[in-house]
Structures are given as C-alpha cells and as structure tokens.
Design a protein around this motif. Sequence first.
Motif, mmCIF file in Angstrom:
data_model
loop_
_atom_site.group_PDB
_atom_site.id
_atom_site.type_symbol
_atom_site.label_atom_id
_atom_site.label_comp_id
_atom_site.label_asym_id
_atom_site.label_seq_id
_atom_site.Cartn_x
_atom_site.Cartn_y
_atom_site.Cartn_z
ATOM 1 N N TRP A 268 -36.745 -37.444 -18.025
ATOM 2 C CA TRP A 268 -36.818 -36.611 -16.832
ATOM 3 C C TRP A 268 -37.996 -37.043 -15.981
ATOM 4 C CZ3 TRP A 268 -35.894 -30.813 -18.421
ATOM 5 C CH2 TRP A 268 -34.694 -30.717 -19.129
ATOM 6 N N ARG A 269 -37.979 -36.675 -14.725
ATOM 7 C CA ARG A 269 -39.096 -36.974 -13.831
ATOM 8 C C ARG A 269 -40.318 -36.156 -14.268
ATOM 9 N NH1 ARG A 269 -39.032 -37.499 -7.379
ATOM 10 N NH2 ARG A 269 -37.912 -39.313 -8.075
ATOM 11 N N SER A 270 -41.446 -36.814 -14.436
ATOM 12 C CA SER A 270 -42.741 -36.191 -14.750
ATOM 13 C C SER A 270 -42.676 -35.217 -15.931
ATOM 14 C CB SER A 270 -43.295 -35.462 -13.519
ATOM 15 O OG SER A 270 -43.346 -36.319 -12.412
ATOM 16 N N GLN B 184 -25.497 -37.879 -11.767
ATOM 17 C CA GLN B 184 -25.090 -38.476 -10.497
ATOM 18 C C GLN B 184 -23.831 -39.304 -10.712
ATOM 19 O OE1 GLN B 184 -28.327 -40.476 -8.527
ATOM 20 N NE2 GLN B 184 -29.491 -38.586 -8.299
ATOM 21 N N ASP C 188 -40.054 -30.378 -9.725
ATOM 22 C CA ASP C 188 -40.224 -29.842 -8.363
ATOM 23 C C ASP C 188 -39.966 -28.341 -8.341
ATOM 24 O OD1 ASP C 188 -40.764 -32.417 -7.491
ATOM 25 O OD2 ASP C 188 -38.681 -32.799 -6.910
ATOM 26 N N ASP D 87 -33.044 -23.966 -5.969
ATOM 27 C CA ASP D 87 -32.690 -25.352 -6.267
ATOM 28 C C ASP D 87 -31.521 -25.833 -5.408
ATOM 29 O OD1 ASP D 87 -33.801 -27.368 -7.771
ATOM 30 O OD2 ASP D 87 -32.423 -27.137 -9.451
ATOM 31 N N ASN E 129 -27.529 -32.558 -10.159
ATOM 32 C CA ASN E 129 -28.308 -32.906 -11.339
ATOM 33 C C ASN E 129 -28.525 -34.425 -11.336
ATOM 34 O OD1 ASN E 129 -29.062 -33.707 -13.969
ATOM 35 N ND2 ASN E 129 -28.052 -31.940 -14.880
ATOM 36 N N PRO E 130 -29.782 -34.893 -11.332
ATOM 37 C CA PRO E 130 -30.018 -36.342 -11.268
ATOM 38 C C PRO E 130 -29.495 -37.096 -12.494
ATOM 39 C CG PRO E 130 -32.085 -35.146 -11.566
ATOM 40 C CD PRO E 130 -31.025 -34.125 -11.331
ATOM 41 N N PRO F 246 -31.716 -35.105 -5.114
ATOM 42 C CA PRO F 246 -31.323 -34.467 -6.362
ATOM 43 C C PRO F 246 -32.301 -33.355 -6.759
ATOM 44 C CG PRO F 246 -32.401 -36.546 -6.839
ATOM 45 C CD PRO F 246 -32.321 -36.423 -5.339
ATOM 46 N N SER F 247 -31.883 -32.547 -7.736
ATOM 47 C CA SER F 247 -32.682 -31.421 -8.207
ATOM 48 C C SER F 247 -33.518 -31.862 -9.413
ATOM 49 C CB SER F 247 -31.768 -30.270 -8.629
ATOM 50 O OG SER F 247 -30.998 -29.837 -7.541
ATOM 51 N N TYR F 248 -34.817 -31.933 -9.226
ATOM 52 C CA TYR F 248 -35.707 -32.298 -10.331
ATOM 53 C C TYR F 248 -36.408 -31.056 -10.851
ATOM 54 C CZ TYR F 248 -35.068 -37.170 -8.998
ATOM 55 O OH TYR F 248 -34.523 -38.396 -8.721
ATOM 56 N N THR F 249 -36.395 -30.876 -12.149
ATOM 57 C CA THR F 249 -37.008 -29.714 -12.788
ATOM 58 C C THR F 249 -38.469 -29.575 -12.400
ATOM 59 O OG1 THR F 249 -35.464 -29.855 -14.641
ATOM 60 C CG2 THR F 249 -37.529 -28.664 -15.033
#
Length: 198
Positions: free
Chosen positions: A115-117, A47, A88, A77, A43-44, A83-86
């Motif tokens: 979160w990313r994007s 970390q 993606d 995943d 999980n990013p 790391p695991s990004y939602t």
Amino acid sequence: MTRRLGLLGGTFDPPHYGHLLAAQEAAGQLELERVLFLPARQNPLKQGESITSAEDRWEMVTRAIADNPLFEASRLDMDRPPPSYTVDLLRTLDEPGRELFFLVGADILPELPRWRSPADILRLARLVAVNRHGSPALDVDRLEVELPGARERIDLVPIPGVVISGREMRDRVRAGRSLRYLTPLAVERYIESRGLYR
C-alpha cells in the motif's frame, strides 16, 4: 476524552452481511463510538477491474446501514479524485482527540507493505484485522519484519464464520440466483430495480 472511530473502506460492490457483521463486531469488541462506511471511488489495487458506478454503490451502502445508529456512510473517499489511497483518507480524518481504527480483512492485511505509505498508515490508525472463524491465522511476525512496529498497531477481531464476497454475489445475480440472507433486503431490491450485475 478520546473518541474511537472505526473506518470501513472498500468498493462495496455490493455491500453484504459480511461487511455489516465485521463492523458490528469490531465496534463491540473495541468499544468504537461509530463506524464510518467509506466507499472508494477506485481501489488502486483493483485498477482495471470493472466496478459498478460510484453512485449505485453509495446508494447500496446507505440502504445497507440505514437501520444501525452506530453506522454512518461517508462520501469522503468517493468525492476525491481517484485512486483512493488509505493513507490520504487517514490524513484527512486525523484530528486531536480522535483515535482511528481502520478495519481490514485479515486476508488483505498481508498486502499492507504494497500500500502507499504503509508506515504512515500504521502511525495514523490502528489496523483492525477482521478474521472469520476457520480462516488462516494472520502472520503478524512476517508483517513485523517488513514493517517494524506493526505488531503493536494491529488488533485482531474474530467474527462468526460468515463467508460472503461481492464477486460471489455478482455471479449469483448473473446466474439468476437469490441474494436473500446475503445482503439486506433494501440492497437486494436496489440491485433488482437498477438491473445491476446482469
């Protein structure tokens, strides 16, 4: 006809009845055909934290959901580089004729702008904010200010007041206390047999 697929990601370190109850309630309230449990390799947002091996967490998830035909475990995943990004994950699962419902604790959802994007996440899936009875209400208005359109993409799903956390369970094991009624017996036995969290 659109297929409605629920997604429950997380570290599942360990999986517990809170996860199972949230998935079952979301499936029932939102008429989901299936709920995928997607253990994250890393999980990013966590970390640097020590977590149990991916394979042990996978084994615990498969044991936890084994008796529910509505639930399915996916390595999607776990088997990708961390790391695991939602976002993606959602891009990978997005396909015509499928509507994605990403389950998240209402207490975590305020972090969505970090979160990313996050705008892509909202475009790719409906967010299912699972809220335990008695927990503070989700401030959707604040999210709407930071992410315009968020309000229209969030479903609130209240669940009975079961308050269980992975951290609490790990602490209980370290203290020699029982996990009975917090996680399925198969998970409890796996933790004991592998000597996890000691």
